[in-house]
Design an enzyme around this catalytic site. Structure first.
Site, mmCIF file in Angstrom:
data_model
loop_
_atom_site.group_PDB
_atom_site.id
_atom_site.type_symbol
_atom_site.label_atom_id
_atom_site.label_comp_id
_atom_site.label_asym_id
_atom_site.label_seq_id
_atom_site.Cartn_x
_atom_site.Cartn_y
_atom_site.Cartn_z
ATOM 1 N N SER A 265 0.835 -1.199 0.000
ATOM 2 C CA SER A 265 0.000 0.000 0.000
ATOM 3 C C SER A 265 0.876 1.259 0.000
ATOM 4 O O SER A 265 1.751 1.411 -0.848
ATOM 5 C CB SER A 265 -0.924 -0.054 1.219
ATOM 6 O OG SER A 265 -1.898 0.939 1.164
ATOM 7 N N ARG B 216 -10.995 6.222 11.092
ATOM 8 C CA ARG B 216 -10.572 4.832 11.025
ATOM 9 C C ARG B 216 -11.676 3.931 10.459
ATOM 10 O O ARG B 216 -11.419 3.009 9.702
ATOM 11 C CB ARG B 216 -10.165 4.345 12.427
ATOM 12 C CG ARG B 216 -9.746 2.900 12.514
ATOM 13 C CD ARG B 216 -8.546 2.627 11.665
ATOM 14 N NE ARG B 216 -8.004 1.295 11.922
ATOM 15 C CZ ARG B 216 -7.101 0.712 11.172
ATOM 16 N NH1 ARG B 216 -6.623 1.342 10.106
ATOM 17 N NH2 ARG B 216 -6.651 -0.482 11.461
ATOM 18 N N ASP C 235 -9.019 -6.251 -4.340
ATOM 19 C CA ASP C 235 -8.590 -4.971 -3.770
ATOM 20 C C ASP C 235 -9.219 -3.854 -4.598
ATOM 21 O O ASP C 235 -8.805 -3.602 -5.729
ATOM 22 C CB ASP C 235 -7.059 -4.893 -3.810
ATOM 23 C CG ASP C 235 -6.520 -3.616 -3.166
ATOM 24 O OD1 ASP C 235 -7.317 -2.711 -2.840
ATOM 25 O OD2 ASP C 235 -5.290 -3.543 -2.987
ATOM 26 N N HIS D 165 -7.999 -5.140 -0.035
ATOM 27 C CA HIS D 165 -6.699 -4.476 0.173
ATOM 28 C C HIS D 165 -5.896 -5.107 1.312
ATOM 29 O O HIS D 165 -4.681 -5.227 1.242
ATOM 30 C CB HIS D 165 -6.948 -2.997 0.455
ATOM 31 C CG HIS D 165 -5.713 -2.155 0.464
ATOM 32 N ND1 HIS D 165 -4.904 -2.041 -0.645
ATOM 33 C CD2 HIS D 165 -5.147 -1.387 1.424
ATOM 34 C CE1 HIS D 165 -3.899 -1.235 -0.349
ATOM 35 N NE2 HIS D 165 -4.007 -0.829 0.893
ATOM 36 N N ASP D 166 -6.593 -5.507 2.361
ATOM 37 C CA ASP D 166 -5.924 -6.067 3.545
ATOM 38 C C ASP D 166 -5.185 -7.371 3.279
ATOM 39 O O ASP D 166 -4.398 -7.807 4.117
ATOM 40 C CB ASP D 166 -6.949 -6.305 4.661
ATOM 41 C CG ASP D 166 -6.848 -5.248 5.755
ATOM 42 O OD1 ASP D 166 -5.999 -4.346 5.623
ATOM 43 O OD2 ASP D 166 -7.608 -5.345 6.726
#
Lengths: 210, 383
Positions: free
Chosen positions: B156, B226, B321, B354-355
């Site tokens: 990222s 967050r 993602d 994405h994680d």
């Protein structure tokens, strides 16, 4: 996308090497575990990229030291500019593709020349198996009809017709049977065909010097 | 040195180190600070010719604590990737994790005193860019006597730093591992960042970024920031699979955390606001927004990456993602191939969005391990 990806040294490798000029910048489509590029690196000092769809093959090619790009060839080669490569290689991959006409255009767009190898369905022993009532199975066509990735098998004559149709000229043609070149009636006696092709307009500007 | 450990272990108990830099540091914005400190951790042993160093760059919310167990008992954020026998094997490589400039885990940042005023920098801390971070990391490499990293790796925003290393210091990095990244943020990416920033800035406890002096933190803003971020890290499918429309305790006809996903996001926000600094969050989102190496070359990424021709690249993306989609990684790959740079690219078909870059996907880890084999072989000396 590759059909025989894991055999380390296929009979067409040396023929392909003979068609590639030393130091060429090449694109190997359906590069499998990278064995052809590794062979060409050693034999002809080529550099370039391999394209491969299968996860296991991508990792194997990476391990072999090849620059491998994971991609689906059916999506085309849009990421590469015109005449980016000295040579684009489609080694026993053509017959597993769906949009063959589009791919033929693409390989001769991004490559100044292209090498295409494929199994010849009209090869006499294949024909014999068909006459005996069965789909041919051989070293070059190792699959049963129901689990083969080879969706577009053809003959040398068929391929040459397609080349003409999409505006390509055949610069070189070598047919092999049992790993040895065949000159007598290759459409019947050739098990594996290896062609070097290019666009008609680029052919007019001069043949490659070996 | 053991070359191929079959058993992977933890890097063990680790302690951070602090590097001090006394010369003024000038940011891309033109602003400067008179000096700074960087908190870092290191794992493995630096070899005699200092050729086996690998820099691991962190993304938005992580720190220098990459691997092993720290004094608080917390595991490093990339412990599954880095350690003895792990894909990035600390039996071979000397791995460094750095808390970036402007961070909130020990490196000089908004929480620290501005020597000119004696008060915390707060919102006056210069806006940092990826370029600034990389320049600061290069100063750390100087101090450690590392002329050339065997590799710089990140996921990222961390991968943007790896990319920037290859552009700015191509002679100082042999390989760049660019995971789940993008050559620039899209309007949608910037939009999400702006929502996060607005949540923080409009929190009554923000006090124009000088909340330290008021003894408060804009915890609500940070929570919402967050929560928004977290949504973009997961795929729709995984969120659906994990939470679906599941309720905690039936419908309450109110605004409590009724759905499991609400509870999860609130928990994530709560946890995060307890340890992360709001000003650092603002800074990091700006660094993300500003990163665009092609901008200086009329948008031509191949030109921007031209200096990196001699660097080897591994680029990896994940199919689900949607924050930094595979198409973004392919833009990087296309620019590299246009330059005839050595690059390999893998597009991992994995569900987590994405994680995924932080998870233990066997195909992804096999690729990283294989690529580090290549990195290892590219190092001349292996003492």
């Amino acid at each position: 996308m590759t059909t025989l990806s894991n055999s380390k040294m296929r009979p067409d490798f040396t023929i392909i090497a003979g068609m590639v000029r030393p130091g060429s910048w090449v694109l190997d489509l359906g590069c499998g575990d990278g064995s052809l590029l590794t062979f060409l690196k050693g034999a002809r000092g080529v550099k370039g990229y391999g394209v491969e769809i299968d996860d296991t093959n991508v990792c194997a090619a990476l391990e072999a030291g090849v620059n491998v790009l994971q991609s689906n060839l059916e999506r085309g080669l849009r990421s590469f500019g015109d005449a980016t490569f000295d040579m684009v290689i489609l080694s026993q991959t053509l017959q597993a593709m769906h949009n063959i006409e589009g791919l033929m255009h693409e390989i001769t767009r991004v490559g100044k020349e292209a090498i295409v190898s494929f199994p010849n369905l009209r090869y006499a022993p294949n024909f014999k198996q068909l006459e005996a009532g069965r789909m041919p199975v051989s070293d070059v066509l190792p699959y049963q009809w129901h689990d083969t990735p080879n969706v577009h098998l053809c003959t040398l004559l068929d391929f040459e017709d397609l080349c003409e149709q999409v505006g390509l000229v055949v610069a070189e043609r070598i047919a092999l049977a049992k790993g040895k070149p065949v000159t007598d009636n290759p459409n019947v006696n050739g098990e594996l065909a290896i062609y070097r092709v290019k666009k008609i307009n680029s052919a007019l500007s001069g043949l490659p010097q070996e | 040195m053991a070359s191929n450990q079959s058993v992977s272990q933890s890097a063990g108990t680790v302690s951070p180190l602090l590097a001090r830099f006394d010369a003024p540091f000038i940011f891309r914005s033109g602003k400067s600070i008179p000096g700074f400190e960087l908190m870092y951790e290191a794992y493995g042993t630096l070899n005699a010719d200092k050729s086996n160093a690998v820099l691991v760059c962190h993304a938005l919310n992580a720190s220098h604590h990459v691997a092993g167990i720290d004094a608080n008992g917390d595991e490093g954020w990339w412990d599954n990737m880095v350690g003895p026998g792990k894909p990035l094997d600390t039996n071979r490589f000397y791995v460094i994790g750095v808390n970036n400039l402007g961070g909130c885990f020990g490196s000089t940042g908004p929480k620290h005193a501005n020597p000119q005023t004696g008060k915390p920098y707060g919102a006056d801390f210069p806006v940092v860019t990826v370029e600034d971070w990389v320049n600061a990391q290069a100063l750390l490499a100087d101090q450690l006597g590392i002329d050339c990293f065997a590799a710089v790796m990140g996921g990222s925003l961390g991968a943007m730093q790896a990319l920037q290393w290859a552009i700015a210091y191509p002679k100082r990095v042999r390989h760049a591992l660019v995971i789940a990244s993008t050559p620039k943020l899209s309007a949608q990416n910037i939009a999400f960042n702006e929502v996060a920033r607005q949540a923080i800035i409009t929190d009554p406890e923000f006090h124009g970024g000088h909340y330290y002096e008021h003894g408060v933190v804009p915890a609500n803003g940070l929570r919402v920031a967050r929560m928004v971020g977290h949504i973009t890290y997961l795929s729709d499918d995984v969120m659906g699979e994990r939470f679906g429309r599941e309720l905690r305790d039936g419908l309450q006809y109110g605004y409590g955390a009724e759905f499991q996903i609400e509870s999860y996001l609130r928990h994530q926000g709560e946890k995060f606001s307890g340890y992360f600094d709001a000003n650092t969050y603002l800074l990091i989102t700006k660094a993300l927004d500003y990163f665009d190496p092609a901008a200086a070359h009329d948008g031509n990424l191949a030109k921007a990456l031209a200096p990196a021709r001699g660097v080897g690249f591994l680029v990896v993306s994940f199919t689900t993602d949607w924050r930094f989609s595979p198409a973004k990684s392919r833009e990087i790959v296309d620019a590299l191939t246009a330059n005839r740079t050595n690059v390999s690219y893998a597009e991992i078909d994995a569900p987590h969005g994405h994680d995924e870059f932080l998870l233990t996907d066997p195909r992804y880890h096999a690729l990283a391990r294989t690529y580090y084999e290549r990195v290892w072989n590219s190092i001349g000396s292996r003492t």
